[in-house]
Design a protein around this motif. Structure first.
Motif, PDB file in Angstrom:
ATOM      1  N   THR A   2       0.832  -1.199   0.000  1.00 40.61           N
ATOM      2  CA  THR A   2       0.000   0.000   0.000  1.00 40.61           C
ATOM      3  C   THR A   2       0.871   1.255   0.000  1.00 40.61           C
ATOM      4  N   VAL A   6       1.050   4.973  -2.563  1.00 36.90           N
ATOM      5  CA  VAL A   6       1.194   6.420  -2.370  1.00 36.90           C
ATOM      6  C   VAL A   6       2.395   6.931  -3.162  1.00 36.90           C
ATOM      7  N   TYR A  60      -2.802  22.345  -7.693  1.00 34.34           N
ATOM      8  CA  TYR A  60      -3.654  21.286  -7.148  1.00 34.34           C
ATOM      9  C   TYR A  60      -2.792  20.147  -6.593  1.00 34.34           C
ATOM     10  N   LEU A  64      -2.472  18.941  -2.711  1.00 34.08           N
ATOM     11  CA  LEU A  64      -2.699  17.545  -2.324  1.00 34.08           C
ATOM     12  C   LEU A  64      -1.494  16.962  -1.594  1.00 34.08           C
TER      13      LEU A  64
ATOM     14  N   THR B   2      -1.091   3.222   6.352  1.00 36.71           N
ATOM     15  CA  THR B   2      -0.721   3.726   5.036  1.00 36.71           C
ATOM     16  C   THR B   2      -1.910   3.691   4.083  1.00 36.71           C
ATOM     17  N   GLU B   3      -2.734   2.649   4.256  1.00 33.17           N
ATOM     18  CA  GLU B   3      -3.929   2.545   3.416  1.00 33.17           C
ATOM     19  C   GLU B   3      -4.811   3.767   3.623  1.00 33.17           C
ATOM     20  N   LYS B   5      -3.824   6.599   4.240  1.00 37.55           N
ATOM     21  CA  LYS B   5      -3.225   7.745   3.565  1.00 37.55           C
ATOM     22  C   LYS B   5      -3.773   7.896   2.142  1.00 37.55           C
ATOM     23  N   VAL B   6      -3.911   6.756   1.442  1.00 42.94           N
ATOM     24  CA  VAL B   6      -4.456   6.821   0.087  1.00 42.94           C
ATOM     25  C   VAL B   6      -5.909   7.280   0.131  1.00 42.94           C
ATOM     26  N   LEU B   9      -6.016  10.870   0.685  1.00 45.70           N
ATOM     27  CA  LEU B   9      -5.724  11.595  -0.552  1.00 45.70           C
ATOM     28  C   LEU B   9      -6.961  11.696  -1.432  1.00 45.70           C
ATOM     29  N   LYS B  12      -9.242  14.180   0.111  1.00 41.15           N
ATOM     30  CA  LYS B  12      -8.725  15.545  -0.039  1.00 41.15           C
ATOM     31  C   LYS B  12      -8.870  16.014  -1.489  1.00 41.15           C
ATOM     32  N   ALA B  13      -8.624  15.095  -2.436  1.00 40.07           N
ATOM     33  CA  ALA B  13      -8.744  15.423  -3.865  1.00 40.07           C
ATOM     34  C   ALA B  13     -10.146  15.945  -4.152  1.00 40.07           C
ATOM     35  N   GLY B  65      -6.478   8.991 -10.880  1.00 40.79           N
ATOM     36  CA  GLY B  65      -7.280   7.913 -10.297  1.00 40.79           C
ATOM     37  C   GLY B  65      -7.791   8.248  -8.904  1.00 40.79           C
ATOM     38  N   LEU B  66      -7.756   9.541  -8.545  1.00 40.07           N
ATOM     39  CA  LEU B  66      -8.184   9.927  -7.199  1.00 40.07           C
ATOM     40  C   LEU B  66      -9.677  10.189  -7.117  1.00 40.07           C
TER      41      LEU B  66
END
Lengths: 93, 93
Positions: A2, A6, A60, A64, B2-3, B5-6, B9, B12-13, B65-66
């Protein structure tokens, strides 16, 4: 696994910005190669619009946290220098 | 961790895009509230520029891909409908 994701996102964020910056570089190159042609005022408009679009993508990505602010400044700065070269070539024509 | 974190993101995107879309919504609202004032052609220019900037951010987030393409279309679509309302108000003035 994972964590890689990131990192992948960070790399992709930068790669996309560089690809978009390259497109603008190519637009400027085309304009430089055609300096003997009548100057098209729309061309400058197109370049300005593309620069603005890229600057919004860069901002952007920075917001992010996917790219460093300094890297973003470098991408935009290198294009601005290239654009300045183009303008100088026109003025010396 | 960590997962998360994605996922962060991704959230946040979307939040950044919605915040930027809200700014444009507010610009349109201000223009709607001032319909009795002389129409400023620069205002339309500003709205167009902001819409273009946001569309580049949305595309960039989709390419990363966010966010889902459909979500991006909804964000831009809701603003386009609001802009159409504004134009209709002007035409019926």
């Amino acid at each position: 696994m994972t964590e890689l994701k990131v990192i992948d996102l960070e790399q992709k964020a930068l790669a996309l910005l560089q690809a978009d910056a390259d497109k603008i570089f190519k637009l400027i190159d085309v304009q430089m190669e055609n300096l003997t042609m009548p100057q098209c005022p729309l061309y400058e408009e197109v370049l300005d619009t593309q620069m603005f679009g890229l600057s919004r993508e860069v901002e952007y990505a920075v917001r992010l946290g996917l790219i460093e602010e300094e890297i973003g400044r470098e991408i935009m700065g290198s294009l601005e220098r290239k654009l300045a070269d183009l303008h100088e070539m026109f003025n010396n024509k």
